[in-house]
Scaffold this motif. Sequence first.
Motif, PDB file in Angstrom:
ATOM      1  N   ARG B  33       0.843  -1.198   0.000  1.00  0.00           N
ATOM      2  CA  ARG B  33       0.000   0.000   0.000  1.00  0.00           C
ATOM      3  C   ARG B  33       0.875   1.244   0.000  1.00  0.00           C
ATOM      4  NH1 ARG B  33      -2.915  -3.020  -1.467  1.00  0.00           N
ATOM      5  NH2 ARG B  33      -4.860  -3.856  -0.623  1.00  0.00           N
ATOM      6  N   ASP B  34       0.619   2.126  -0.974  1.00  0.00           N
ATOM      7  CA  ASP B  34       1.300   3.429  -1.015  1.00  0.00           C
ATOM      8  C   ASP B  34       2.823   3.285  -0.938  1.00  0.00           C
ATOM      9  OD1 ASP B  34      -0.989   4.876  -1.198  1.00  0.00           O
ATOM     10  OD2 ASP B  34      -1.239   4.992   0.998  1.00  0.00           O
ATOM     11  N   VAL B  35       3.361   2.330  -1.659  1.00  0.00           N
ATOM     12  CA  VAL B  35       4.809   2.147  -1.577  1.00  0.00           C
ATOM     13  C   VAL B  35       5.504   3.177  -2.459  1.00  0.00           C
ATOM     14  CG1 VAL B  35       6.723   0.601  -2.011  1.00  0.00           C
ATOM     15  CG2 VAL B  35       4.604  -0.292  -1.031  1.00  0.00           C
ATOM     16  N   ASN B  36       6.346   3.954  -1.840  1.00  0.00           N
ATOM     17  CA  ASN B  36       7.176   4.923  -2.556  1.00  0.00           C
ATOM     18  C   ASN B  36       8.630   4.590  -2.272  1.00  0.00           C
ATOM     19  OD1 ASN B  36       5.490   7.364  -3.712  1.00  0.00           O
ATOM     20  ND2 ASN B  36       4.515   6.672  -1.811  1.00  0.00           N
ATOM     21  N   ASP B  47       3.561   5.379  -5.178  1.00  0.00           N
ATOM     22  CA  ASP B  47       2.259   4.899  -4.718  1.00  0.00           C
ATOM     23  C   ASP B  47       1.857   3.553  -5.300  1.00  0.00           C
ATOM     24  OD1 ASP B  47       2.022   7.295  -3.358  1.00  0.00           O
ATOM     25  OD2 ASP B  47       1.239   8.300  -5.141  1.00  0.00           O
ATOM     26  N   ASP B  49       0.242   0.095  -5.173  1.00  0.00           N
ATOM     27  CA  ASP B  49      -0.695  -0.725  -4.385  1.00  0.00           C
ATOM     28  C   ASP B  49      -0.860  -2.040  -5.116  1.00  0.00           C
ATOM     29  OD1 ASP B  49      -1.010   1.500  -2.918  1.00  0.00           O
ATOM     30  OD2 ASP B  49      -3.167   1.746  -3.282  1.00  0.00           O
ATOM     31  N   GLY B  89       5.661   3.696   2.947  1.00  0.00           N
ATOM     32  CA  GLY B  89       4.442   2.949   2.645  1.00  0.00           C
ATOM     33  C   GLY B  89       4.422   1.676   3.451  1.00  0.00           C
ATOM     34  N   ARG B  90       3.549   0.762   3.054  1.00  0.00           N
ATOM     35  CA  ARG B  90       3.342  -0.427   3.884  1.00  0.00           C
ATOM     36  C   ARG B  90       3.387  -1.658   2.992  1.00  0.00           C
ATOM     37  NH1 ARG B  90       1.259  -1.097   8.960  1.00  0.00           N
ATOM     38  NH2 ARG B  90       0.123  -3.065   9.262  1.00  0.00           N
TER      39      ARG B  90
END
Lengths: 575, 277
Positions: B33-36, B47, B49, B89-90
């Motif tokens: 999720r929202d990985v930058n 971002d 996902d 991000g997660r």
Amino acid sequence: MTDLAVSRPVTAKPALDVSSDAAKARIRARYRAERRFRFYGIAALVVTTLFLAMLLVDIVSKGLPVFKAHSLVLDVAVTQDAIDPAGKRDAATIRAADLAPVMRDALKSAVPGPLGRLGDRTLVRLLSIGAADDLVADLLRNPALIGSTIRTRLLLSDDADIYLKAKGAVTSRRGDGTITPDAKSGAVAIAASGPAFAVDLARIKAVMVERARVLETEAARLDRSGGAAVSDKVADLRREAAELLGRARDPAGEETLDTRLPSLLLSINGGLVKVEKLKADSAVGTALLPLSAASASSDWSVVTYATPAGDRKITDLEIALLEHLRATGKVEAHFNTRFFTSGDSREPELAGIRGALSGTAWTMLVTLVLCVPIGVLAAIYLEEFAPKNRWTDIVEVNINNLAAVPSIVFGLLGLAVFLNFFDLPRSAPLVGGLVLALLVLPTIIIASRAALKSVPPSIKEAALGVGASHQQAVFHHVLPSAVPGIMTGTIIGMAHALGETAPLLLIGMVAFIVDVPQAITDASTVLPVQVYLWSDLPEPAFQEKTAGAIIVMLMFLFVMNAAAIMLRRRFERRW
Amino acid sequence: MPEALSIRTAAESSPAAATAATAAPREIKVTARDVNVSYGEKQALFDVDVDIAARSVMAFIGPSGCGKSTFLRCINRMNDTIPICRVTGRIEVDGRDIYDPEIDVVQLRARVGMVFQKPNPFPKSIYENVAYGPRLHGMATNKAELDAIVEESLRRASLWKEVSDRLEQPGTGLSGGQQQRLCIARAIAVSPEIILMDEPCSALDPIATARIEELIDELTENFTIIIVTHSMQQAARVSQRTAFFHLGRLIEEGPTEQIFSNPKDRRTQDYITGRFG
Ligand SMILES: Nc1ncnc2c1ncn2[C@@H]1O[C@H](COP(=O)(O)OP(=O)(O)OP(=O)(O)O)[C@@H](O)[C@H]1O
Ligand SMILES: [Mg+2]
């Protein structure tokens, strides 16, 4: 398909020109440049090889004789009275015994006598101070030998040894006609039936002319360099040259043979007469070896020692004795084991490199034990774990700087820190090793880092990928792959340390030390310093030792470098 | 940590698992999720996902430099080794945030194995290459167990027949394709739950490629596989779902057939029809 860009219009490019004159000229120029470069390369190679070959030939030719030594092999009567009158046969008595008289007796019986006081003293001086060492060792091993006659080796002195090693110093000419000496010993006048010595007289005169010419040249050279200070000297030289020429011009005149002329000796009736005054048909001289009879003989010869007595360290009498001993098979050349088994000495024939070798070994041991773990761990930390920030940058730059610091500075550092502050023993391999460790450490760190860096990161990633920690990845995979490079760097660093002299001079490893060091705290010296010490001494025998020590040191270096190359070859890995 | 034995039990499980992954209720293994991600100043991923199902093959495609490898390396935190790389991000594996400071990275990497683009066997024997991971994690208590793991892994990487008689020879002496299979054997020897493959076939000839694709098919029974590939055909052949990356963004993700036959986004369509590049 790396880009989203739609095809751009392609601008017309000029065609590649291969056939025009300009293009051909370009190709020719390229070939020329290549040929020129190859020529420069070969020239550089030839020059370096030449210098290296010259160096090696010089050192080897000077140093090889050191591995040979001359001794007299004589039957020595080791009488109980002289050695052990009380019959105790214990080591202390044997060590304390004065063997000089028995050796002198053995020597005397090996040459024709009597020689007189001076002759006897000269005879004993042919032997080294340590001549009795082998004999004492024999007796200690087997005290039962006391009271018997032992055939033993007596080491000759350095001057005798050098003389025996030099070749072609003595020439001999059979004489014609009959000559008659008037005495058996002491001053001897010799009359010949005809001009028996004319040839020798002519030769002496030729030498005088040659010598006069040398003096003239020398005078001219001094004159040119000028100055009032040398004008006296120039005048002296000119006078001497003129005098020599004057004497030489008179072919029949009597000649006095001084120490600046070759020595002439007449061998007759089993004795040897040193000629002092020479005419074509008569000679006056002194008997060096006594004659058996003062009677006329037609079996005689003229012996010439070409080097004037003034230019050599050994007298005519000594040469006469040595030649006699050599002719009777009493002189033996053998491998110079002493050179490898004894420490330094003031007597060249007794001096060896064992002390320096042990000192080097101890010093290298200290260096190695300190350098390798510290250097390798520092390299691993810097290369793999250290955060990349300004501090590590500074450390890195300074390590590189340290590698370029002149070695003498490390010596001063060692003096200030290890000797003056920590009060460690002077002249000891411990301190030498510490100083050299400082010197070698940067080299090892740099080499180890390069080796670690050359291991492809994919190996580390592979290890991390199967769940190894960073440290495990480094120690299990990166380090083993870097070991050959690290070892190569270490050996090169150690080879560098092996030849290092300057810093060791400052911490006192330059002392004259006779004992072979037994521990890292014993006073000692190392090979290069030993070379430095010996090269400073005037005795020609020490010059020989210097070259010999250099040969041993170079052997060490070659072996170490060969090991480095072999390691590299053997473990080199292509990824 | 799965036991060594679990390889064998897993091998006996039904091959239906793979096909089940494409069916409606998917068991999600990896969630992002929202990985930058940025390398210093330069942002490489924006971002992202995505959900990745367990025991399936997910293919990442996209033009060079779009960030596929970067994202892949986030999943086992291999990016931690690059000092300038920053990830926000997660990302969850089995519902746990892997960037949580509580998480032990080394454990994570044991669970999320990786096969690299260029075969990179250790410069040690074939046996040691495979045995290294299990030994590190104490998966075998004695030599016999270790031997069993090594053999099992090499068999599953379909390399056993070729190397069984020369396990002591260096892994670097194998051919490129064999080396890559050795790397796969090494990765599966620690029984990871997820295997990340970054262009595993890019250095291989078609025959070796085919064998590895077969292998991937078999591995799906037990492992979740994420593969980066430049070959559209390969993505179509091996994966159940495909994600298309472009300029650091995840443009489109869906069942492979749909991506290739009926992409929603123009850029995906352009890429798979070879319109740019
Ligand atoms: N170690 C790094 N340091 C700095 N920038 C990096 C690094 N690795 C990747 N990048 C940058 O991140 C971006 C994405 O790179 P990445 O390797 O993820 O691309 P990719 O999609 O795998 O490409 P390819 O298909 O060519 O392998 C690129 O622009 C690249 O320049
Ligand atoms: Mg990539």
